[in-house]
Design a protein around this motif. Sequence first.
Motif, PDB file in Angstrom:
ATOM      1  N   GLU A 206       0.840  -1.194   0.000  1.00  0.00           N
ATOM      2  CA  GLU A 206       0.000   0.000   0.000  1.00  0.00           C
ATOM      3  C   GLU A 206       0.876   1.246   0.000  1.00  0.00           C
ATOM      4  O   GLU A 206       2.008   1.228   0.507  1.00  0.00           O
ATOM      5  CB  GLU A 206      -0.932   0.028   1.213  1.00  0.00           C
ATOM      6  CG  GLU A 206      -1.775  -1.220   1.395  1.00  0.00           C
ATOM      7  CD  GLU A 206      -2.498  -1.221   2.728  1.00  0.00           C
ATOM      8  OE1 GLU A 206      -3.041  -0.169   3.097  1.00  0.00           O
ATOM      9  OE2 GLU A 206      -2.495  -2.263   3.406  1.00  0.00           O
ATOM     10  N   VAL A 208       0.232   5.496   0.884  1.00  0.00           N
ATOM     11  CA  VAL A 208      -0.637   6.580   1.344  1.00  0.00           C
ATOM     12  C   VAL A 208       0.095   7.893   1.096  1.00  0.00           C
ATOM     13  O   VAL A 208       1.227   8.082   1.565  1.00  0.00           O
ATOM     14  CB  VAL A 208      -0.988   6.430   2.836  1.00  0.00           C
ATOM     15  CG1 VAL A 208      -1.808   7.621   3.309  1.00  0.00           C
ATOM     16  CG2 VAL A 208      -1.757   5.139   3.075  1.00  0.00           C
ATOM     17  N   ARG A 235      -1.825  -0.814  -3.808  1.00  0.00           N
ATOM     18  CA  ARG A 235      -2.943   0.099  -3.595  1.00  0.00           C
ATOM     19  C   ARG A 235      -2.421   1.480  -3.201  1.00  0.00           C
ATOM     20  O   ARG A 235      -1.479   1.596  -2.411  1.00  0.00           O
ATOM     21  CB  ARG A 235      -3.857  -0.423  -2.487  1.00  0.00           C
ATOM     22  CG  ARG A 235      -4.526  -1.760  -2.803  1.00  0.00           C
ATOM     23  CD  ARG A 235      -5.158  -2.316  -1.557  1.00  0.00           C
ATOM     24  NE  ARG A 235      -5.939  -3.504  -1.811  1.00  0.00           N
ATOM     25  CZ  ARG A 235      -7.251  -3.504  -2.024  1.00  0.00           C
ATOM     26  NH1 ARG A 235      -7.920  -2.369  -2.003  1.00  0.00           N
ATOM     27  NH2 ARG A 235      -7.898  -4.619  -2.243  1.00  0.00           N
ATOM     28  N   ARG A 237      -3.641   5.337  -1.797  1.00  0.00           N
ATOM     29  CA  ARG A 237      -4.636   6.252  -1.216  1.00  0.00           C
ATOM     30  C   ARG A 237      -4.030   7.647  -1.187  1.00  0.00           C
ATOM     31  O   ARG A 237      -2.841   7.810  -0.902  1.00  0.00           O
ATOM     32  CB  ARG A 237      -5.015   5.823   0.204  1.00  0.00           C
ATOM     33  CG  ARG A 237      -5.608   4.442   0.318  1.00  0.00           C
ATOM     34  CD  ARG A 237      -5.773   4.039   1.759  1.00  0.00           C
ATOM     35  NE  ARG A 237      -6.728   4.904   2.436  1.00  0.00           N
ATOM     36  CZ  ARG A 237      -7.903   4.491   2.901  1.00  0.00           C
ATOM     37  NH1 ARG A 237      -8.270   3.235   2.741  1.00  0.00           N
ATOM     38  NH2 ARG A 237      -8.702   5.308   3.527  1.00  0.00           N
ATOM     39  N   CYS A 252      -6.011   6.623  -7.893  1.00  0.00           N
ATOM     40  CA  CYS A 252      -6.776   5.864  -6.900  1.00  0.00           C
ATOM     41  C   CYS A 252      -7.771   4.914  -7.555  1.00  0.00           C
ATOM     42  O   CYS A 252      -7.982   3.792  -7.080  1.00  0.00           O
ATOM     43  CB  CYS A 252      -7.496   6.825  -5.956  1.00  0.00           C
ATOM     44  SG  CYS A 252      -6.398   7.839  -4.936  1.00  0.00           S
ATOM     45  N   ASN A 256      -7.301   0.701  -7.142  1.00  0.00           N
ATOM     46  CA  ASN A 256      -8.251   0.195  -6.153  1.00  0.00           C
ATOM     47  C   ASN A 256      -9.518  -0.350  -6.792  1.00  0.00           C
ATOM     48  O   ASN A 256     -10.577  -0.340  -6.155  1.00  0.00           O
ATOM     49  CB  ASN A 256      -8.617   1.299  -5.156  1.00  0.00           C
ATOM     50  CG  ASN A 256      -7.447   1.729  -4.300  1.00  0.00           C
ATOM     51  OD1 ASN A 256      -7.106   1.101  -3.301  1.00  0.00           O
ATOM     52  ND2 ASN A 256      -6.803   2.826  -4.706  1.00  0.00           N
ATOM     53  N   SER A 262     -13.554   5.774  -0.888  1.00  0.00           N
ATOM     54  CA  SER A 262     -12.810   5.469   0.334  1.00  0.00           C
ATOM     55  C   SER A 262     -11.302   5.593   0.181  1.00  0.00           C
ATOM     56  O   SER A 262     -10.567   5.411   1.155  1.00  0.00           O
ATOM     57  CB  SER A 262     -13.133   4.046   0.796  1.00  0.00           C
ATOM     58  OG  SER A 262     -12.773   3.101  -0.188  1.00  0.00           O
ATOM     59  N   THR A 263     -10.816   5.904  -1.015  1.00  0.00           N
ATOM     60  CA  THR A 263      -9.374   5.967  -1.229  1.00  0.00           C
ATOM     61  C   THR A 263      -8.862   7.362  -1.563  1.00  0.00           C
ATOM     62  O   THR A 263      -7.670   7.620  -1.402  1.00  0.00           O
ATOM     63  CB  THR A 263      -8.968   5.018  -2.365  1.00  0.00           C
ATOM     64  OG1 THR A 263      -9.701   5.362  -3.559  1.00  0.00           O
ATOM     65  CG2 THR A 263      -9.275   3.577  -1.990  1.00  0.00           C
ATOM     66  N   TYR A 264      -9.717   8.264  -2.017  1.00  0.00           N
ATOM     67  CA  TYR A 264      -9.281   9.626  -2.342  1.00  0.00           C
ATOM     68  C   TYR A 264     -10.206  10.602  -1.636  1.00  0.00           C
ATOM     69  O   TYR A 264     -11.399  10.678  -1.937  1.00  0.00           O
ATOM     70  CB  TYR A 264      -9.309   9.858  -3.855  1.00  0.00           C
ATOM     71  CG  TYR A 264      -8.747  11.209  -4.286  1.00  0.00           C
ATOM     72  CD1 TYR A 264      -7.840  11.899  -3.486  1.00  0.00           C
ATOM     73  CD2 TYR A 264      -9.110  11.775  -5.491  1.00  0.00           C
ATOM     74  CE1 TYR A 264      -7.319  13.101  -3.878  1.00  0.00           C
ATOM     75  CE2 TYR A 264      -8.591  12.983  -5.905  1.00  0.00           C
ATOM     76  CZ  TYR A 264      -7.687  13.649  -5.092  1.00  0.00           C
ATOM     77  OH  TYR A 264      -7.172  14.858  -5.481  1.00  0.00           O
ATOM     78  N   ALA A 280      -6.901   5.186   6.951  1.00  0.00           N
ATOM     79  CA  ALA A 280      -5.967   4.281   6.288  1.00  0.00           C
ATOM     80  C   ALA A 280      -5.353   3.277   7.244  1.00  0.00           C
ATOM     81  O   ALA A 280      -4.646   2.365   6.796  1.00  0.00           O
ATOM     82  CB  ALA A 280      -4.857   5.084   5.599  1.00  0.00           C
TER      83      ALA A 280
END
Length: 494
Positions: A206, A208, A235, A237, A252, A256, A262-264, A280
Amino acid sequence: MSDSDESYNEASSPDSEELTGSRALSVGVSTRSTRKSNAELRSTTGGGYVWEDSIQRPWDIVQEDEGGSLANAIADLVQANKRKRLFYEQTPLQRGIIRHLMLVLDLSSAMADKDLRPSRYQLSLQYAIQFINEYFEQNPISQLGVIGMKDGLARLISQLGGNPTEHVAAIQALKKDEPAGVPSLQNALEMARGALYHVPSHGTKEVVIIFGALISCDPGDIHKTVATLKAEQIRVRVVGLAAQVAVCKELCQQTNDGDLASTYGVILNEQHFKEVLLNACTPPASTLNEKAKSKSGSELMRMGFPSRVVETTPSFCACHTRLLKGGYLCPRCNVKVCSLPTECPACGLTLILSTHLARSYHHLMPLKNWYEVEWPEARSSKTSACFSCSKPFALPSVHTASTKIRIIAGSSTVSSSTRQEKESLATGRFRCPTCRKQFCIDCDLFAHEVLHNCPGCEAAGPSGRQYSTTAKPAGEILPQTNAGSRFSSAPISI
């Protein structure tokens, strides 16, 4: 005098008069277009802007009681903020509990803006430290690394590891620097991809990103990088501090499986910034590709459960080469490390405690939501205090009854669900559907966010514990007191 003479000559010349007229014409056109756009944004009913429709009058936000006090109104606002936990998703899903995450920080000049107090830069570093602590609190057997974007380059701030102290110390050192230059999303993503390249198949990958700029200075085609991240199941974010950026939206969506909500997230204020970032900390649900990959073949991961030793004379630890009397011995090679969880520097064995493994499973088997007790049930109930903290519950009063009548009779435009929510705000009681015990809202927050167990079900013994019907328990986890005597001799496979 030279500046004033030039301005005087420019204002007195005929060319300047024509220029001034053209400027006035352009300003008038832009002003009319601005007024037209503002008029389009205004609501047709209330006369205000569209985003102001929910707030018709300032006294609708906070109302005084009969004595002129705002204590009850403030208490309702605090309780409404706590009640946000009731809307969290509690569905048991297949998630990866061994996570490998790279935190990317924007250190460009755009972070020097002070629309967030004290500034975007300082607040981002502060929330990044809180995120690291919360991440390892909820995912103790996971790893994390930090990357910074500055001057069009990406630089590694801390290596991928499982010690939160090292990451926090690296971010604390950034507070002495100043933001400068422009960010480069492509360089940061390529560096994160290189750091996550050797992650085993049982771990999730992931990224972030805390992104405060509206541009990205990339050396190549960033769309190729996005396609590579999607192929490697990494993934991404993004937490936007300014506005939505098209490349971040595509990033995103592609990484995803189209999940953008839910990610951006683009923040609204400081509190919203913290909420979006801390979201996150929850492991993402496994995608179809990851599920198919896991079904194709299971891989065993060897872990060691070392026992703590206390020596009479200090010795060096293998992880930081510091003199310590206490520490943990690797069950495979007897190398001493100072803290857990970590990887053995000598043999590479993952060293954890049984409590770390137990805390990672609460994402797979979340605690059931407790439903709110309404006033009719509260009046007939014999329970007068919280089962966990013994705090007495609020009793129904004349003010509460009149308030409920006023809400029901005076708010004809409020839906039934909103009306029911306002009625149950005054009780402050929440009941577990399994053990039928009643708790206050503070114990509700503590049980669902920290403890991840119901005190009433735990007090009832093993017969009172019930797991979700969708997710099956992986087995009883032995307490820490038995971990050293049972698992310290040799590593096990899970």
